[in-house]
Scaffold this active site. Structure first.
Site, PDB file in Angstrom:
ATOM      1  N   CYS A  19       0.861  -1.282  -0.085  1.00 15.68           N
ATOM      2  CA  CYS A  19       0.044   0.010   0.073  1.00 15.68           C
ATOM      3  C   CYS A  19       0.812   1.160  -0.046  1.00 15.68           C
ATOM      4  CB  CYS A  19      -1.011   0.059   1.155  1.00 15.68           C
ATOM      5  SG  CYS A  19      -1.996  -1.378   1.300  1.00 15.68           S
ATOM      6  N   ASN A  38     -10.248  -0.343   1.030  1.00 18.59           N
ATOM      7  CA  ASN A  38      -8.651  -0.221   1.001  1.00 18.59           C
ATOM      8  C   ASN A  38      -8.176  -0.775  -0.522  1.00 18.59           C
ATOM      9  OD1 ASN A  38      -6.083  -0.843   0.975  1.00 18.59           O
ATOM     10  ND2 ASN A  38      -5.928  -1.746   3.131  1.00 18.59           N
ATOM     11  N   HIS A  46      -3.168   6.797   3.922  1.00 11.94           N
ATOM     12  CA  HIS A  46      -3.449   5.487   3.200  1.00 11.94           C
ATOM     13  C   HIS A  46      -4.809   5.233   3.589  1.00 11.94           C
ATOM     14  CE1 HIS A  46      -3.954   1.656   1.775  1.00 11.94           C
ATOM     15  NE2 HIS A  46      -3.573   1.018   2.630  1.00 11.94           N
TER      16      HIS A  46
HETATM   17  O1  UT7 Z   1      -3.030  -1.613   3.824  1.00 16.12           O
HETATM   18  C1  UT7 Z   1      -2.522  -2.471   4.916  1.00 16.12           C
HETATM   19  C2  UT7 Z   1      -3.676  -3.507   4.916  1.00 16.12           C
HETATM   20  N1  UT7 Z   1      -4.169  -3.901   6.310  1.00 16.12           N
HETATM   21  C3  UT7 Z   1      -4.920  -3.322   7.259  1.00 16.12           C
HETATM   22  O2  UT7 Z   1      -5.113  -2.046   7.162  1.00 16.12           O
HETATM   23  C4  UT7 Z   1      -5.248  -4.044   8.587  1.00 16.12           C
HETATM   24  C5  UT7 Z   1      -5.122  -3.109   9.724  1.00 16.12           C
HETATM   25  N2  UT7 Z   1      -5.960  -3.898  10.747  1.00 16.12           N
HETATM   26  C6  UT7 Z   1      -7.384  -3.435  10.854  1.00 16.12           C
HETATM   27  O3  UT7 Z   1      -7.975  -2.575  10.025  1.00 16.12           O
HETATM   28  C7  UT7 Z   1      -8.207  -4.236  11.938  1.00 16.12           C
HETATM   29  O4  UT7 Z   1      -7.263  -4.834  12.835  1.00 16.12           O
HETATM   30  C8  UT7 Z   1      -9.140  -4.949  11.505  1.00 16.12           C
HETATM   31  C9  UT7 Z   1     -10.307  -4.142  10.810  1.00 16.12           C
HETATM   32  C10 UT7 Z   1      -8.757  -5.935  10.242  1.00 16.12           C
HETATM   33  C11 UT7 Z   1      -9.804  -6.120  12.630  1.00 16.12           C
HETATM   34  O5  UT7 Z   1     -10.315  -5.188  13.600  1.00 16.12           O
HETATM   35  P1  UT7 Z   1      -9.971  -5.199  15.015  1.00 16.12           P
HETATM   36  O6  UT7 Z   1     -10.739  -4.427  16.039  1.00 16.12           O
HETATM   37  O7  UT7 Z   1      -8.576  -5.602  15.118  1.00 16.12           O
HETATM   38  O8  UT7 Z   1     -10.586  -6.817  15.406  1.00 16.12           O
HETATM   39  P2  UT7 Z   1     -10.126  -8.362  15.646  1.00 16.12           P
HETATM   40  O9  UT7 Z   1      -9.267  -8.746  14.317  1.00 16.12           O
HETATM   41  O10 UT7 Z   1      -9.315  -8.191  16.898  1.00 16.12           O
HETATM   42  O11 UT7 Z   1     -11.124  -9.189  15.627  1.00 16.12           O
HETATM   43  C12 UT7 Z   1     -12.332  -8.926  16.668  1.00 16.12           C
HETATM   44  C13 UT7 Z   1     -13.327  -9.875  16.544  1.00 16.12           C
HETATM   45  C14 UT7 Z   1     -12.854 -11.430  16.357  1.00 16.12           C
HETATM   46  O12 UT7 Z   1     -13.660 -12.118  17.019  1.00 16.12           O
HETATM   47  P3  UT7 Z   1     -13.438 -12.981  18.417  1.00 16.12           P
HETATM   48  O13 UT7 Z   1     -12.258 -13.762  18.126  1.00 16.12           O
HETATM   49  O14 UT7 Z   1     -13.281 -11.737  19.667  1.00 16.12           O
HETATM   50  O15 UT7 Z   1     -14.846 -13.621  18.928  1.00 16.12           O
HETATM   51  C15 UT7 Z   1     -12.961 -11.542  14.815  1.00 16.12           C
HETATM   52  O16 UT7 Z   1     -13.243 -13.040  14.698  1.00 16.12           O
HETATM   53  O17 UT7 Z   1     -13.935  -9.536  15.266  1.00 16.12           O
HETATM   54  C16 UT7 Z   1     -14.552 -10.821  14.700  1.00 16.12           C
HETATM   55  N3  UT7 Z   1     -14.530 -10.282  13.289  1.00 16.12           N
HETATM   56  C17 UT7 Z   1     -15.417 -10.139  12.547  1.00 16.12           C
HETATM   57  N4  UT7 Z   1     -16.598  -9.854  13.045  1.00 16.12           N
HETATM   58  C18 UT7 Z   1     -17.544  -9.680  11.974  1.00 16.12           C
HETATM   59  C19 UT7 Z   1     -13.153 -10.338  12.206  1.00 16.12           C
HETATM   60  N5  UT7 Z   1     -13.703  -9.931  11.031  1.00 16.12           N
HETATM   61  C20 UT7 Z   1     -15.021  -9.884  11.339  1.00 16.12           C
HETATM   62  C21 UT7 Z   1     -16.178  -9.431  10.289  1.00 16.12           C
HETATM   63  N6  UT7 Z   1     -17.162  -9.310  10.865  1.00 16.12           N
HETATM   64  N7  UT7 Z   1     -15.838  -8.998   9.053  1.00 16.12           N
END
Ligand code: UT7
Length: 344
Positions: A126, A295, A266
């Site tokens: 990115c 993104n 970004h």
């Molecule tokens: O260009 C570079 C590309 N990468 C990025 O920009 C990624 C940067 N990271 C992020 O933006 C965030 O980490 C995410 C948006 C990807 C995830 O947000 P988060 O607040 O870090 O959530 P998490 O990964 O800690 O997940 C929290 C919960 C999990 O459930 P449990 O284990 O707490 O029961 C996930 O399984 O949310 C769950 N989860 C979802 N639930 C509903 C993960 N994805 C989803 C979803 N819908 N799409």
């Protein structure tokens, strides 16, 4: 122009380089969070709260990265009043080239009929568009070329695992392009910061299809041709690096956040953008279109910059800060004094 790489700063002597034309292109098809609710176990509320994304664009079957790149490039060239035959160099930043080789930039060169141009791709995730701007600007500073087309283009929908809710809600397709031309002292790209930390590469990768794991029935069965990401780890890294790289670029340019007219981080996640802006003291200067496109990796900054320009958010003499992070892991940040209309 002052360039800082992994902490080492160098002054680039010679001509300045500025944006003389800008354009972007996104596919028409919109995929909303409500559409995704029918595909995986997710909800509009979760996606909006965690990322700010409401919808993204998806390229139709048969449309490749070079197609979106060509369209964005034609718009940028038209904006600059420059014919494709006059382009000296084409740089395409992408992680989704049409194929492993030839490069997307060579395919774009042929499509544009830019027969005089050299062409190569940049793979910096990115951050690729900022890497491309810094690279193109230095060819202009050195006096090697007068007209450099820098394009960020992606069709990420082809490498997203549509059965994996953690990643499929985040990404979209699109392209943005800038024409770089020589600029006077103090105009155009004033400072740039680029950096990389390859030791963190496993956090965000597409494991198969290269020389390590060539395509096989096993790699397909293992879903290894899709984006694999440790979202949380990338998030933590991004929170720090967006602010740090931005501060370094501001300092190298000899300006402060107060001097900025616009901050375009970004477009990965609205929460990340807001935290970075708050740390810089530039909360009221953030430009965001992540809610509409998700993104789009290397395309996100040029698409956002193009829209900001078209909306009248960027005026002659304005200072703009662009900052990205991405696969590699990589980062990049640049301070630009806008002078587009004076480069014609
Ligand atoms: O260009 C570079 C590309 N990468 C990025 O920009 C990624 C940067 N990271 C992020 O933006 C965030 O980490 C995410 C948006 C990807 C995830 O947000 P988060 O607040 O870090 O959530 P998490 O990964 O800690 O997940 C929290 C919960 C999990 O459930 P449990 O284990 O707490 O029961 C996930 O399984 O949310 C769950 N989860 C979802 N639930 C509903 C993960 N994805 C989803 C979803 N819908 N799409």
């Amino acid at each position: 122009m002052v360039v800082t790489t992994n902490g080492t700063t160098a002054e680039v002597r010679g001509r300045g380089a500025g944006v003389a034309g800008i354009g972007s292109a996104v596919p028409e098809k919109v995929l909303t969070n409500f559409d995704l609710e029918k595909m995986v176990d997710t909800s509009d509320q979760w996606i909006v709260e965690r990322t700010g994304i409401r919808e993204r664009r998806i390229a139709p079957h048969g449309v490749a990265t070079s197609d979106l790149a060509e369209l964005a490039a034609r718009r940028a060239l038209e904006d600059a009043g420059i014919a494709p035959e006059d382009v000296d160099l084409i740089i395409v930043a992408t992680v989704t080239p049409d194929m492993i080789f030839p490069s997307a930039s060579c395919i774009v060169q042929a499509k544009l009929g830019a027969g005089k141009a050299a062409a190569f791709d940049i793979s910096a995730g990115c951050s690729g568009f900022i890497y491309g701007l810094v690279t193109g600007a230095q060819f202009i500073s050195a006096g090697t070329y007068d007209t450099v087309l820098v394009i960020g283009a992606e069709v990420l929908s082809r490498i997203v695992d549509w059965s994996h809710r953690n990643t499929c809600v985040l990404f979209g397709d699109g392209a943005g392009a800038c024409v770089l031309r020589p600029a006077g002292g103090g105009d155009g790209i004033i400072s740039a910061v680029i950096g990389a930390d390859g030791s963190r590469g496993d956090m965000l990768k597409l494991p198969a299809g290269g020389s390590l794991l060539p395509a096989s029935q096993d790699t397909v069965a293992g879903r290894l041709h899709y984006i694999h990401m440790e979202g949380n780890q990338v998030y933590k890294f991004a929170v720090r690096i967006l602010a740090d790289a931005s501060r370094q670029a501001l300092e190298a340019a000899g300006v402060t956040a107060e001097d900025l007219s616009l901050f375009i981080p970004h477009q990965a996640n609205r929460r990340l953008m807001d935290i970075a802006a708050e740390r810089l003291g530039a909360q009221d200067k953030v430009y965001s279109n992540v809610e509409r496109y998700g993104n789009t990796s290397a395309a996100s900054i040029p698409i956002a910059l193009d829209e900001a320009v078209r909306e009248g958010r960027v005026k002659d003499g304005d200072l703009i800060l662009l900052t990205a992070f991405g696969a590699g892991l990589t980062w990049g940040s640049t301070v630009i004094r806008w002078c587009k209309d004076r480069l014609k």
